[in-house]
Structure formats: structure tokens, C-alpha cells
Motif scaffolding. Sequence first.
Motif, PDB file in Angstrom:
ATOM      1  N   TYR A  88      97.100  14.077 -47.653  1.00 52.07           N
ATOM      2  CA  TYR A  88      95.643  13.925 -47.685  1.00 52.07           C
ATOM      3  C   TYR A  88      95.124  13.833 -46.247  1.00 52.07           C
ATOM      4  O   TYR A  88      95.839  13.385 -45.341  1.00 52.07           O
ATOM      5  N   SER A  91      89.367  12.264 -44.516  1.00 53.30           N
ATOM      6  CA  SER A  91      88.114  12.468 -45.241  1.00 53.30           C
ATOM      7  C   SER A  91      88.320  12.523 -46.753  1.00 53.30           C
ATOM      8  O   SER A  91      87.352  12.551 -47.515  1.00 53.30           O
ATOM      9  N   GLU A  92      89.571  12.508 -47.186  1.00 55.07           N
ATOM     10  CA  GLU A  92      89.889  12.488 -48.619  1.00 55.07           C
ATOM     11  C   GLU A  92      90.326  11.107 -49.095  1.00 55.07           C
ATOM     12  O   GLU A  92      90.810  10.948 -50.210  1.00 55.07           O
ATOM     13  N   ASP A 227      94.029  18.813 -57.098  1.00 50.00           N
ATOM     14  CA  ASP A 227      92.627  19.115 -56.813  1.00 50.00           C
ATOM     15  C   ASP A 227      91.667  18.407 -57.776  1.00 50.00           C
ATOM     16  O   ASP A 227      90.520  18.130 -57.407  1.00 50.00           O
ATOM     17  N   ASN A 252      89.273  14.588 -53.984  1.00 49.16           N
ATOM     18  CA  ASN A 252      88.306  15.589 -53.560  1.00 49.16           C
ATOM     19  C   ASN A 252      87.375  15.063 -52.455  1.00 49.16           C
ATOM     20  O   ASN A 252      86.762  14.004 -52.591  1.00 49.16           O
ATOM     21  N   GLU A 253      87.285  15.801 -51.377  1.00 51.50           N
ATOM     22  CA  GLU A 253      86.539  15.345 -50.202  1.00 51.50           C
ATOM     23  C   GLU A 253      85.072  15.056 -50.513  1.00 51.50           C
ATOM     24  O   GLU A 253      84.498  14.082 -50.009  1.00 51.50           O
ATOM     25  N   ILE A 256      84.862  11.749 -52.365  1.00 52.02           N
ATOM     26  CA  ILE A 256      85.141  10.631 -51.459  1.00 52.02           C
ATOM     27  C   ILE A 256      83.956  10.391 -50.521  1.00 52.02           C
ATOM     28  O   ILE A 256      83.593   9.247 -50.226  1.00 52.02           O
TER      29      ILE A 256
END
Length: 394
Positions: A88, A91-92, A227, A252-253, A256
Motif C-alpha cells: 500500500y 495515501s491508501e 481493489d 482505495n485511495e 481513504i
Amino acid sequence: MELADRVQSLTPSSTLAITSKAKALKDEGHDVIGLGAGEPDFNTPSYILDAAKEAMDHGQTKYTPSGGLVPLKNAIRGKFERDQNLSYTNSEIIVTTGAKHALYTLFQVLLNRGDEVIVPVPYWVSYPEQIKLAEGQPVYVKASEENSFKITPEQLEDSITSYTKAVIINSPSNPTGVLYTKEELQALGEVALKNNIFIVSDEIYEKLIYGQQSHQSIATISDDLKDITIIINGVSKSHAMTGWRIGYAAGNENIIKAMTNLASHATSNPTSIAQYAAIAAYSHDENEIEQMKLAFEERLNKLYNWITSIPNVSCVKPDGAFYLFPNFKNVVNHSSFDSVDEWVKQLLEEEKVAVVPGSGFGSEDNIRLSYATSLDNLEEAAKRIKRFVEKHSK
């Protein structure tokens, strides 16, 4: 004064209610054995305490980024890579005020009014309430005791509608302690992928697994499943840090980022000192954690034997966590009590043993016993429960 509708519909936590009643009896001088606690009875390891003291001594007592300290995110990333070979970016990942807050924030950003989340039964008490607070709708899927309290792909498929947004998978589970295998997770994941729904994977008990079993995250099975999966975890159970309130979510960015934005208005940031303590938790060898696990495993094996020796009790043996979830339906059927809930209340009154009724987890025939206490307490509690069963048997 009229309160908001969203809070008037909430069901109080059954675990906190029984703990409160047990404490009141203890304060009155009664010899109460509490088997309701959902936290390790060990103190936080000394190297974590030392890290917190050092952080305070060095003035690390200020605001931090809302999503968590970068060094902590790095430590969490390292944990994912070591334990699950998952990669990861920062940012995730979001660091939250406990794993419970990670779940709450996730549902707030994921759900619109009327969106459905599939909740396997038995469930952890806060899942339905958090979904309802986000104006979503919990959809309950009863996992049979014959299938070790695990839902099947067919059950999941049959429960999905055009409103379904996500399914929760809690492995190992609270309250049952059961663990999904890789094959079982893959089959559920295929249904989720086919229907384009998210998977909320609550892995808070991943370090507490016994025997020859091992933890499997559904996110490790394929990139496609990773994903659509949001992993929820934390240091509370694994490192005896329940009061430190450090959890996290990974996934998922965009999700988050939305969670981080919401957290910035809700909590500002997780406690700075606790974050430095968590960095130490994930940057140290796990010898002390392993010792705790071995103690839990010994307790599990002994308590399981003691409880299943009681007439009319059946129990699926857990794979992990620190709970037993025995079925007491036949015990109640052979007594003058009308329900397991009534039986539990009277057990506390007469024998001063506090257990949690299964109705709080959606399973009215069961009770939850926490073995996060000493072997002496567990043995004495089992004796009292057996005595109570025999006294009221007809």
C-alpha cells in the motif's frame, strides 16, 4: 427535548451493559467473575510504554496530520508487507482513533441513504448501529452453526440487491472466533466481484489464531479483490493496547482520502503519544505478543473442555480471538427460563458470573464468554455455570 432520530434508534451495547452491571455488583462487595470483556487482560508491553514516555519527553504532544503520522503509516505498510505480502502507499492508509472509528468513518463516506451492507450473523454489536448512523440499511445473513458460523457464497449471492454497497467479513470473528479459509474467502470474493460491491475486511484479531490455522486476508487473493477491499485493523487486540485507541484502514485511495477529510472535522487526529506507541508496536519483534497468544490458547483449550462438559451445551471450537460462543438453547429448554437472555441475567444475580447474551450479536440461542482473564477465574466461572445449570435443570 427531542433527540435526533439517528440516535433514538440505536441499540445500547450489550457488552458494555453487562460489564457495567458486573462492576456495580463488584463495587457492592460481591465476588463477581466477568467474562464479558473484549480486551486482553495483559498490560501493554514495556517497550511500547517506553516509546510513549520517550515521545512525551521529546515534546511529541502536538497535533499530527489528520490521517496519521507518516512514520506510523510507514510502519503499517511494513506490517502489511511482512505479514501478508500486501503493498500500500501512504495515501491508501488512514490512522484512526481505534478500529471502531475506522469502521464508523468508512460507513459515513461509503453509504448514502438506503444503501445496504450485508452483515453476517452472528455479528459484532457495532456493525449494524454504525451502518444505521450512516443512514444505511444492515441486511442480515444468518450463518448456521452447522457451517461454523460462516456464510456461504450462495447466501451472499441471494442477499445482494441493486442497493447493496458492501459486505462485512470479520475473520477471526467476534463473537465466534471462527476463521474463514482461503478457499472460502475466494468464493465469497468472486460473488463480490461479480456484483461490484465492496468488501469490508475486519482483521482486528488476526494475530490471535491458534492450532495449525493461519490468517488469510481476502485482499491477498488477487489484485481485483484487493481493489474492492478495505482492511480494518489496529493494535488494540494484538498488542494489548485497547485504551490507546489506534486503528487504521487500508484500501482505495479515494475512499481513504474521503475518510481523512471527515476525520479532520471529527477528531482532528489520533492521539499523538499513542501513535508513537503504535510505531514501536510494529517496529519490534513479536516475542511478547507470542507469549500472550500462547496463554490465550491454553485458556481456550481448557475453557472449551470445561464448558462443553456441561449437559446440553454445544459449542463450535474457535480458531482465534478470545471468545467462546456456546449454544445454550437446550440448557434453557431444560429449565424454567423463557430465554437465554433471562438465563444470563439470573446467572449474574445468583452465581455472580457475567457473560454476554448472544442476542446482542444476533444469535439469541448463544452466549459469549471471554477468556481474557486468568485460568483460575475461568475454572471457577465454569464451576459456577455448571452448578447454576444443574440447579435449574428440570
